[in-house]
Design a protein around this motif. Structure first.
Motif, PDB file in Angstrom:
ATOM      1  N   ASP A   1       1.481  -6.974   8.472  1.00  0.00           N
ATOM      2  CA  ASP A   1       0.193  -7.267   7.035  1.00  0.00           C
ATOM      3  C   ASP A   1       0.449  -8.622   6.733  1.00  0.00           C
ATOM      4  OD1 ASP A   1      -1.247  -5.580   8.488  1.00  0.00           O
ATOM      5  OD2 ASP A   1      -1.424  -4.197   6.286  1.00  0.00           O
TER       6      ASP A   1
ATOM      7  N   LYS B   1       1.081  -1.242  -0.115  1.00  0.00           N
ATOM      8  CA  LYS B   1       0.288  -0.137   0.468  1.00  0.00           C
ATOM      9  C   LYS B   1       0.925   1.215  -0.092  1.00  0.00           C
ATOM     10  CE  LYS B   1      -4.389  -2.241   2.491  1.00  0.00           C
ATOM     11  NZ  LYS B   1      -4.331  -2.405   3.784  1.00  0.00           N
TER      12      LYS B   1
ATOM     13  N   GLN C   1       2.964   0.642   5.478  1.00  0.00           N
ATOM     14  CA  GLN C   1       1.901  -0.244   5.773  1.00  0.00           C
ATOM     15  C   GLN C   1       2.640  -1.297   7.212  1.00  0.00           C
ATOM     16  OE1 GLN C   1       0.844  -2.555   2.028  1.00  0.00           O
ATOM     17  NE2 GLN C   1      -0.309  -4.100   3.671  1.00  0.00           N
TER      18      GLN C   1
END
Length: 396
Positions: free
Chosen positions: A149, A141, A145
């Motif tokens: 994640d 992203k 980020q």
């Protein structure tokens, strides 16, 4: 992968024999890292581009200024000319490129234009570049980020606040510093299960507060790239850089034996001419023969000093920027840390640097690239020496 002296490396490796999983014994057996280490690791292959790019060449090499005028080193060398100097300093390749033309090209110590060797931490600049491409494609992203994640285990403890930016800038806060933890560096380098080793790494500082040069952060960044893009590190490198840049030779990327995690911190093996193309990509602000391979913003960052959120002014996204100090004096800031004098803060040259003195030096002011490869750095400060060389060449 820049580490302390070979003596200290060997001494600390003796301690590693007490470590678990047999990694210590492998470190002692394999000895200190070597430019031919691709022979002892598992590898993923890079295939030469079907449309190789070739620099223009002069009919003969230019005269290089007397090395005594620009080499910054601890040693006095006995060579009577530059070619002998390259032999004496265990150099294997030396390229000088100006305005897309090779003006000096020389190979030594049994190597030629097609020979490749492991370039250690020059790999980090490739890894950071792939991260930039993944961000541009929306697979990551942004630099903000969270790493969690991609590595869910990080969300369960204090590592949850580490961002992609922290991996790029070496501000992760992880308890892993190459120069201070040679023992763990050796264990990571030879580890057969890199993913498991990575997952055990704890925190030392809050993220985004301290710079600490760490190969572990680049290993983690490589894992994030693979998981974000859904393909191996090497296949992404092939697709996004190796083929588009017209790399004319095959290459290799070392991977850990059992889990095949890419050595995104130092496992690339390639040659001088193909490394020069990587330098040209950045010299041209991410443009390549009509394509925008990386964004101009990303390419320009290589030559900009970042002092935000714990970042070190001499390092940015895989490249080193502390090439200038022979032109300006250091002074101390409020934290008693050395910083460049204000008059040189706008200099834009930068280098990717490897453990054995592998150098990709890029100087936008003079539109020049210098690549030096070797089996030893020979106690030469190559990054600062090359700034002095190109300055002499352009003011002669």
């Amino acid at each position: 992968m820049k580490i302390v002296s070979k003596f200290l490396f060997h001494f600390t490796l003796l301690i590693v024999l007490n470590s678990c999983n047999g990694t210590g014994a492998r470190v002692i057996f394999k000895n200190a890292p070597n430019v031919t280490d691709y022979r002892i690791f598992e590898n993923d292959s890079l295939v030469a581009s079907p449309k190789p790019y070739h620099f223009s060449k002069q009919k003969s090499n230019i005269d290089i200024p007397d090395y005594n005028q620009w080499i910054l080193a601890k040693n006095d060398f006995k060579a009577e000319n530059f070619e002998d100097f390259l032999d004496e300093t265990k150099t294997t390749a030396f390229l000088v490129i100006k305005d897309d033309t090779i003006v000096y090209e020389s190979y030594h110590n049994g190597y030629d234009a097609d020979s490749f060797l492991q370039v250690f931490s020059v790999t980090k600049a490739f890894t950071a570049t792939l991260a930039g491409i993944a961000i541009e494609e929306g697979k990551i992203k942004s630099i903000e980020q969270p790493v969690s994640d991609f590595i869910p285990e990080f969300a369960e403890d204090e590592r949850k606040d580490i961002r992609i930016k922290d991996l790029l800038q070496m501000t992760s806060g992880l308890k892993f510093t190459d120069h201070e933890q040679v023992l763990r560096l050796g264990r990571m380098y030879y580890n057969k299960e890199a993913l498991h080793f990575m997952q055990k790494t704890k925190m030392k500082y809050e993220p985004s507060t301290h710079f600490a040069y760490s190969s572990m952060t680049s290993l983690i960044l490589g894992i994030c790239i693979e998981r974000a893009c859904g393909q191996s590190y090497t296949s992404y490198l092939q697709e996004k850089l190796w083929t588009p840049l017209g790399m004319q030779n095959d290459g290799l990327v070392n991977v850990s034996k059992r889990d095949r995690v890419a050595h995104a911190f130092g496992g690339l093996s390639t040659n001088a001419l193909d490394l020069a193309k990587f330098g040209r990509l950045y010299l041209n602000k991410g443009h390549w023969e009509g394509q925008q391979i990386i964004s101009e913003e990303w390419a320009n960052a290589a030559g900009k000093r970042d002092t935000t959120e714990g970042s070190f002014w001499g390092y940015n996204r895989g490249f080193w920027l502390h090439t200038y100090d022979y032109r300006g004096e250091y002074y101390k800031d409020e934290h008693d840390s050395p910083v460049p004098a204000p008059e040189v803060m706008d200099m834009t040259d930068f280098t990717a640097i490897g453990y054995r003195g592998e150098i990709v030096y890029v100087n936008p002011d003079y539109n020049m690239i210098v690549v030096r490869l070797g089996t030893s750095e020979s106690d030469i400060v190559w990054n600062k020496s090359l700034l002095k060389l190109v300055t002499l060449m352009n003011n002669h």
